[in-house]
Write a protein that holds these residues in place. Structure first.
Motif, PDB file in Angstrom:
ATOM      1  N   THR A  97      47.300  59.917  67.922  1.00  0.00           N
ATOM      2  CA  THR A  97      47.459  59.324  69.246  1.00  0.00           C
ATOM      3  C   THR A  97      47.597  57.810  69.119  1.00  0.00           C
ATOM      4  O   THR A  97      47.266  57.221  68.075  1.00  0.00           O
ATOM      5  CB  THR A  97      46.256  59.639  70.138  1.00  0.00           C
ATOM      6  N   LEU A  98      48.052  57.183  70.195  1.00  0.00           N
ATOM      7  CA  LEU A  98      48.165  55.728  70.184  1.00  0.00           C
ATOM      8  C   LEU A  98      46.799  55.062  70.006  1.00  0.00           C
ATOM      9  O   LEU A  98      46.674  54.050  69.308  1.00  0.00           O
ATOM     10  CB  LEU A  98      48.821  55.244  71.472  1.00  0.00           C
ATOM     11  N   ASP A  99      45.776  55.618  70.632  1.00  0.00           N
ATOM     12  CA  ASP A  99      44.431  55.061  70.478  1.00  0.00           C
ATOM     13  C   ASP A  99      43.970  55.135  69.025  1.00  0.00           C
ATOM     14  O   ASP A  99      43.377  54.182  68.494  1.00  0.00           O
ATOM     15  CB  ASP A  99      43.445  55.798  71.381  1.00  0.00           C
ATOM     16  N   GLN A 100      44.222  56.266  68.380  1.00  0.00           N
ATOM     17  CA  GLN A 100      43.843  56.414  66.975  1.00  0.00           C
ATOM     18  C   GLN A 100      44.599  55.427  66.098  1.00  0.00           C
ATOM     19  O   GLN A 100      44.015  54.765  65.230  1.00  0.00           O
ATOM     20  CB  GLN A 100      44.101  57.847  66.517  1.00  0.00           C
ATOM     21  N   LEU A 101      45.902  55.324  66.332  1.00  0.00           N
ATOM     22  CA  LEU A 101      46.725  54.397  65.544  1.00  0.00           C
ATOM     23  C   LEU A 101      46.269  52.958  65.754  1.00  0.00           C
ATOM     24  O   LEU A 101      46.169  52.180  64.795  1.00  0.00           O
ATOM     25  CB  LEU A 101      48.198  54.547  65.935  1.00  0.00           C
ATOM     26  N   SER A 102      45.988  52.608  66.994  1.00  0.00           N
ATOM     27  CA  SER A 102      45.547  51.246  67.304  1.00  0.00           C
ATOM     28  C   SER A 102      44.244  50.909  66.593  1.00  0.00           C
ATOM     29  O   SER A 102      44.076  49.811  66.032  1.00  0.00           O
ATOM     30  CB  SER A 102      45.374  51.088  68.821  1.00  0.00           C
TER      31      SER A 102
ATOM     32  N   ALA B  12      41.806  47.788  62.179  1.00  0.00           N
ATOM     33  CA  ALA B  12      40.888  47.649  61.038  1.00  0.00           C
ATOM     34  C   ALA B  12      41.590  47.036  59.833  1.00  0.00           C
ATOM     35  O   ALA B  12      41.007  46.219  59.110  1.00  0.00           O
ATOM     36  CB  ALA B  12      40.312  49.020  60.674  1.00  0.00           C
ATOM     37  N   LEU B  13      42.851  47.403  59.618  1.00  0.00           N
ATOM     38  CA  LEU B  13      43.617  46.831  58.507  1.00  0.00           C
ATOM     39  C   LEU B  13      44.063  45.406  58.832  1.00  0.00           C
ATOM     40  O   LEU B  13      44.029  44.524  57.977  1.00  0.00           O
ATOM     41  CB  LEU B  13      44.831  47.719  58.212  1.00  0.00           C
ATOM     42  N   ASP B  14      44.481  45.205  60.072  1.00  0.00           N
ATOM     43  CA  ASP B  14      44.959  43.893  60.507  1.00  0.00           C
ATOM     44  C   ASP B  14      43.845  42.856  60.428  1.00  0.00           C
ATOM     45  O   ASP B  14      44.079  41.710  60.022  1.00  0.00           O
ATOM     46  CB  ASP B  14      45.498  44.014  61.937  1.00  0.00           C
TER      47      ASP B  14
ATOM     48  N   VAL C  41      53.245  52.113  58.856  1.00  0.00           N
ATOM     49  CA  VAL C  41      53.030  53.391  59.535  1.00  0.00           C
ATOM     50  C   VAL C  41      54.347  54.146  59.518  1.00  0.00           C
ATOM     51  O   VAL C  41      55.398  53.598  59.868  1.00  0.00           O
ATOM     52  CB  VAL C  41      52.566  53.191  60.996  1.00  0.00           C
ATOM     53  N   THR C  42      54.311  55.417  59.114  1.00  0.00           N
ATOM     54  CA  THR C  42      55.526  56.235  59.076  1.00  0.00           C
ATOM     55  C   THR C  42      55.485  57.308  60.163  1.00  0.00           C
ATOM     56  O   THR C  42      54.440  57.602  60.731  1.00  0.00           O
ATOM     57  CB  THR C  42      55.673  56.926  57.702  1.00  0.00           C
ATOM     58  N   ARG C  43      56.660  57.870  60.422  1.00  0.00           N
ATOM     59  CA  ARG C  43      56.824  58.986  61.354  1.00  0.00           C
ATOM     60  C   ARG C  43      56.314  58.670  62.755  1.00  0.00           C
ATOM     61  O   ARG C  43      55.466  59.373  63.299  1.00  0.00           O
ATOM     62  CB  ARG C  43      56.152  60.249  60.801  1.00  0.00           C
ATOM     63  N   LEU C  44      56.865  57.610  63.336  1.00  0.00           N
ATOM     64  CA  LEU C  44      56.494  57.206  64.680  1.00  0.00           C
ATOM     65  C   LEU C  44      57.661  57.430  65.636  1.00  0.00           C
ATOM     66  O   LEU C  44      58.793  57.025  65.335  1.00  0.00           O
ATOM     67  CB  LEU C  44      56.138  55.715  64.717  1.00  0.00           C
ATOM     68  N   ASP C  45      57.394  58.031  66.789  1.00  0.00           N
ATOM     69  CA  ASP C  45      58.455  58.128  67.787  1.00  0.00           C
ATOM     70  C   ASP C  45      58.634  56.771  68.470  1.00  0.00           C
ATOM     71  O   ASP C  45      57.846  55.837  68.286  1.00  0.00           O
ATOM     72  CB  ASP C  45      58.159  59.235  68.803  1.00  0.00           C
TER      73      ASP C  45
ATOM     74  N   ALA D  20      47.775  49.382  49.192  1.00  0.00           N
ATOM     75  CA  ALA D  20      46.833  49.651  50.272  1.00  0.00           C
ATOM     76  C   ALA D  20      47.182  50.964  50.975  1.00  0.00           C
ATOM     77  O   ALA D  20      48.297  51.485  50.843  1.00  0.00           O
ATOM     78  CB  ALA D  20      46.851  48.504  51.272  1.00  0.00           C
ATOM     79  N   GLU D  21      46.234  51.482  51.738  1.00  0.00           N
ATOM     80  CA  GLU D  21      46.439  52.745  52.444  1.00  0.00           C
ATOM     81  C   GLU D  21      47.602  52.645  53.418  1.00  0.00           C
ATOM     82  O   GLU D  21      47.771  51.654  54.126  1.00  0.00           O
ATOM     83  CB  GLU D  21      45.163  53.144  53.193  1.00  0.00           C
ATOM     84  N   ILE D  22      48.434  53.687  53.439  1.00  0.00           N
ATOM     85  CA  ILE D  22      49.590  53.771  54.335  1.00  0.00           C
ATOM     86  C   ILE D  22      49.323  54.871  55.354  1.00  0.00           C
ATOM     87  O   ILE D  22      48.760  55.917  55.031  1.00  0.00           O
ATOM     88  CB  ILE D  22      50.878  54.039  53.541  1.00  0.00           C
ATOM     89  N   ILE D  23      49.731  54.638  56.596  1.00  0.00           N
ATOM     90  CA  ILE D  23      49.341  55.502  57.713  1.00  0.00           C
ATOM     91  C   ILE D  23      50.470  56.450  58.084  1.00  0.00           C
ATOM     92  O   ILE D  23      51.600  56.019  58.337  1.00  0.00           O
ATOM     93  CB  ILE D  23      48.979  54.640  58.943  1.00  0.00           C
ATOM     94  N   LEU D  24      50.162  57.727  58.133  1.00  0.00           N
ATOM     95  CA  LEU D  24      51.084  58.720  58.683  1.00  0.00           C
ATOM     96  C   LEU D  24      50.888  58.746  60.197  1.00  0.00           C
ATOM     97  O   LEU D  24      49.823  59.120  60.686  1.00  0.00           O
ATOM     98  CB  LEU D  24      50.816  60.102  58.086  1.00  0.00           C
ATOM     99  N   GLY D  25      51.899  58.330  60.942  1.00  0.00           N
ATOM    100  CA  GLY D  25      51.772  58.232  62.387  1.00  0.00           C
ATOM    101  C   GLY D  25      51.923  59.550  63.121  1.00  0.00           C
ATOM    102  O   GLY D  25      51.473  59.690  64.265  1.00  0.00           O
TER     103      GLY D  25
END
Length: 251
Positions: free
Chosen positions: A60-65, A70-72, A80-84, A51-56
């Motif tokens: 923004t948090l809103d975009q990630l959410s 949608a996947l959840d 999700v990778t590269r998250l502070d 499945a699609e993997i997300i580059l974090g």
């Protein structure tokens, strides 16, 4: 939607256990879903097995959410990778089933644990403790993709006896990922010891002349050990994705 899920859906439709309207509702977001901030590729698992993997990074948090929701909602496993730390901890509060790894900078939300379909074990070797963030990104990615993964930490060429004492682990691996900074010599050493694919990952760890990982990258590209392949600087994710494909190749 993966191949097994699609097969089940079609079998239920043929048997009459699923109505046409319900089937259409489940398929309506194939091949992708336009969320405005992103177009989620729900068809990717059918094409690629993953499945699609997300580059974090830079999202923004809103975009990630929005993307994670949608996947959840479709019971997809999420990576999700590269998250502070701030983003990672916020997402963990928003999605209580998720887990943030501060060292790897990854966020994982698992609905169905990935089935191990690998031919063997992926071994991730880390030259120094400073290279651990990149190595751990590779470990978590490979595990999320359904692989048996083992780690070797702090076995760089400055004390090569540390690596040589672990030869049993080296020879049990089906694929080896070697993460190193500085001059990037470790993949050449490993490549001369094993008969399996070696994926080298240069890191940006090093002093001035390391040029943010360029020195390690060039050293790995010029490896005298045959069969060593190289991914981009700090790209633990890319190394794990490639190792996953190698490990799942039919003999």
């Amino acid at each position: 939607m993966n191949q097994n899920q699609l097969t089940t859906l079609l079998e239920q439709l043929v048997s009459g256990n699923l109505s046409v309207s319900d089937a259409v509702n489940q398929l309506k977001h194939l091949p992708y879903e336009d969320l405005g901030v992103a177009r989620i590729d729900h068809h990717r698992e059918l094409r690629q097995g993953v499945a699609e993997i997300i580059l974090g990074q830079s999202k923004t948090l809103d975009q990630l959410s929005t993307i994670i929701t949608a996947l959840d909602d479709r019971q997809r496993n999420v990576l999700v990778t590269r998250l502070d730390q701030h983003k990672g901890e916020t997402l963990t509060r928003q999605f209580p089933g998720g887990e943030y790894d501060e060292l790897a900078r990854t966020f994982c939300l698992v609905h169905q644990p990935a089935v191990n379909q690998g031919r063997g074990k992926i071994l991730v070797i880390c030259a120094g403790t400073s290279d651990l963030p990149v190595a751990r990104e590779a470990v978590i990615t490979a595990r999320m993709l359904g692989n048996d993964v083992e780690e070797l930490v702090d076995v760089g060429v400055a004390g090569i006896h540390r690596l040589l004492s672990c030869q049993e682990q080296l020879h049990q691996a089906a694929v080896v990922i070697v993460v190193a900074g500085m001059e990037g010599a470790l993949p050449s050493v490993v490549g001369g010891l094993v008969a399996v694919p070696v994926i080298a990952v240069p890191t940006s760890v090093g002093y001035g002349a390391a040029f943010g990982g360029v020195a390690a990258l060039l050293g790995m590209l010029n490896s005298c050990a045959s069969g060593v392949t190289v991914v981009n600087i700090d790209n633990g994710f890319g190394a794990a994705f490639a190792a996953n494909r190698i490990n799942r190749t039919k003999s």
